[in-house]
Structure formats: C-alpha cells, structure tokens
Motif scaffolding. Sequence first.
Motif, PDB file in Angstrom:
ATOM      1  N   LEU A   1      93.293  47.437 -35.940  1.00 29.78           N
ATOM      2  CA  LEU A   1      94.442  48.041 -36.602  1.00 29.78           C
ATOM      3  C   LEU A   1      95.406  48.652 -35.591  1.00 29.78           C
ATOM      4  O   LEU A   1      94.996  49.389 -34.699  1.00 29.78           O
ATOM      5  CB  LEU A   1      93.995  49.123 -37.585  1.00 29.78           C
ATOM      6  N   PHE A   2      96.660  48.296 -35.700  1.00 32.70           N
ATOM      7  CA  PHE A   2      97.747  48.811 -34.866  1.00 32.70           C
ATOM      8  C   PHE A   2      97.545  48.571 -33.369  1.00 32.70           C
ATOM      9  O   PHE A   2      98.106  49.283 -32.547  1.00 32.70           O
ATOM     10  CB  PHE A   2      98.019  50.295 -35.149  1.00 32.70           C
TER      11      PHE A   2
ATOM     12  N   TRP B   1      98.939  44.983 -37.490  1.00 29.80           N
ATOM     13  CA  TRP B   1      98.946  46.174 -38.340  1.00 29.80           C
ATOM     14  C   TRP B   1      97.779  46.219 -39.302  1.00 29.80           C
ATOM     15  O   TRP B   1      97.413  47.282 -39.785  1.00 29.80           O
ATOM     16  CB  TRP B   1     100.277  46.335 -39.063  1.00 29.80           C
ATOM     17  N   PHE B   2      97.141  45.065 -39.582  1.00 28.33           N
ATOM     18  CA  PHE B   2      95.998  45.041 -40.491  1.00 28.33           C
ATOM     19  C   PHE B   2      95.172  43.791 -40.211  1.00 28.33           C
ATOM     20  O   PHE B   2      95.715  42.730 -39.939  1.00 28.33           O
ATOM     21  CB  PHE B   2      96.478  45.039 -41.941  1.00 28.33           C
ATOM     22  N   SER B   3      93.847  43.922 -40.292  1.00 30.95           N
ATOM     23  CA  SER B   3      92.974  42.788 -40.039  1.00 30.95           C
ATOM     24  C   SER B   3      91.683  42.956 -40.836  1.00 30.95           C
ATOM     25  O   SER B   3      91.083  44.029 -40.821  1.00 30.95           O
ATOM     26  CB  SER B   3      92.661  42.708 -38.545  1.00 30.95           C
TER      27      SER B   3
END
Length: 110
Positions: free
Chosen positions: A105-106, A87-89
């Motif tokens: 993302l996602f 979901w976040f990086s």
Amino acid sequence: TIPQKGKSVELNVSNIALYQRIITVYEGNELAVTEGKILINGIEQESYTFSMDYYFMMGDNRDNSADSRFWGFVPEDHIVGKAVFIWFSIDQAKSWFSKIRWRRLFSTIS
C-alpha cells in the motif's frame, strides 16, 4: 507477439486482425485483404516490420477495464504518463481482511 520497432511478424489471414490497426492507423499504411492475399500499400506482403515500439496496457480494474484486451496495443508516442505508486493491492487467493497486501500500500514503483 508484442510489436517492437524493427521486429517482423509473419502475416496471414488468421492474425491480420491483431495487427491491422497498427499497420493502418498508427503507421499510416493502406491495408487490403483480397482472395486470401494481404496487400500493404498495394504490394502483396507475407510479413511486416514495425516502425514503432508498442505496449500492452492493462487497466487498474483488471476484471472490468477497457484496456489493451479491448483496443489493442498502444504505440509508444501515445503514452503520456507513468505510474508512480501502488495505492491498493490484494491477493485474491486469501480471505477477507488477510487478502490486503499491507506492505505494498502506497509504495513507490521503481
């Protein structure tokens, strides 16, 4: 060494703390260290063979998580879920807005 089913490790007073919880809690053995000797179920041992697979689990907040660095290896039968997506990086080496890894993302995890 991350413990694997059927894999053996040498035991000594220097590394017994790393494997103590696995040997006693997860694999149900009695462990004692007396006079520099390691006793498992009352028998002196110089090595131990694991009966289950274990994993190193890292928390989602790397710098502030209670994970395997805190409580040790996790036995296979304690794993109840699977990561599905990212979901976040971020990339710590870059600055502010450019540190977000937009492509990840996602995205799903295979």
